[in-house]
Design a protein around this motif. Sequence first.
Motif, PDB file in Angstrom:
ATOM      1  N   ARG A 110      -0.616  40.551  -1.859  1.00 36.67           N
ATOM      2  CA  ARG A 110       0.632  39.786  -1.993  1.00 36.67           C
ATOM      3  C   ARG A 110       1.844  40.714  -2.076  1.00 36.67           C
ATOM      4  O   ARG A 110       2.877  40.473  -1.454  1.00 36.67           O
ATOM      5  N   ASP A 114       4.672  40.750   0.779  1.00 29.50           N
ATOM      6  CA  ASP A 114       6.032  40.398   0.342  1.00 29.50           C
ATOM      7  C   ASP A 114       7.021  41.546   0.521  1.00 29.50           C
ATOM      8  O   ASP A 114       8.210  41.393   0.231  1.00 29.50           O
ATOM      9  N   LEU A 151      -2.906  33.313   3.062  1.00 31.17           N
ATOM     10  CA  LEU A 151      -1.466  33.507   2.910  1.00 31.17           C
ATOM     11  C   LEU A 151      -0.693  33.206   4.193  1.00 31.17           C
ATOM     12  O   LEU A 151       0.458  32.766   4.143  1.00 31.17           O
TER      13      LEU A 151
END
Length: 341
Positions: A110, A114, A151
Amino acid sequence: MSPTRDRPLALTMGDPAGIGLDITLDTWINRQTWQTPPFILIGDPAALAQRARFLGHDVAIRVTDCGGALSVFQDALPVLPLTCATAVTPGEPDSANAGAITGAIETAVRLTMDGEASAIVTNPIAKSVLYDAGFKFPGHTEFLADIAERLTGDSLQPIMMLAGPKLMAVPVTIHIPLKDVPAQLTADLIYRTCAITVRDLKDRFGLTSPRVAVAGLNPHAGENGALGLEDDAVIRPVVERLKAEGINITGPLPADTMFHDRARATYDVAICMYHDQALIPAKALGFDDSVNVTLGLPFIRTSPDHGTAFSLAGKGVARADSLLAALRMAQQLADNAARTA
């Protein structure tokens, strides 16, 4: 400054009972001598501090986030904290800590997707320990792909590559029994493996026209059908298709003559048909400094090419060479990807 150099690498703790914490400490302690790329460890700071005491190291540990990691890295080992469910004893893995182990991997993905971290480096895990807690994936590679698919919503094919100074090798089939390889070895799987490998060698490794050597499945690449039909019936048509598409590719080649010095000078990557066909020569030629690289994902991931080595944990004898190589390669691949974006 490269756009990747203003973000740290995300380093997962791996199984905290293994040597991951030992070698993480070594790469940070020797950061100036070894020119260790800056990273943030995702893991349990208490377990890390305990391991430092076990090893007799006086290490400053700083709990922070990715944004603060670069500013503290030269003075303290930055840690993004995840707490293990039970106390960690070197060499004694506990499935109760499986949640923290997999949680560190998910957090690293993540953070990288990101844009807070530039790439992922994973310390070794023990799948048997995770299986006891319900882990359903054959290995790290497949788990990473599952996280990325959740995701992004995209269907992905993760590809394992062992990359060392003397050989880069990719197995088409990975964690399956040898008896199941022929049935799993489809033309589509071989084609996609080769195509994704070439794409990532261009985008991340900076190779303009990668030279690809494809191994046969059977001894002597089938000996014109006398030792098996798969080489001529399945592998060769894929090689010819890729060649027609402009890829610099040869094969199927007899695997027993592909890995000596003169042969390796003729290609950049070896595409192999099963796990040991790729990993035996890769590890024989670079056991301490080869890196496990996952291709085909929307982020860069590297890892040492060894396991948890529970018997060595906390004893001060584990070598950090492969982790250091993984950190350096992750940084270099991130830099290359930024330049070609």
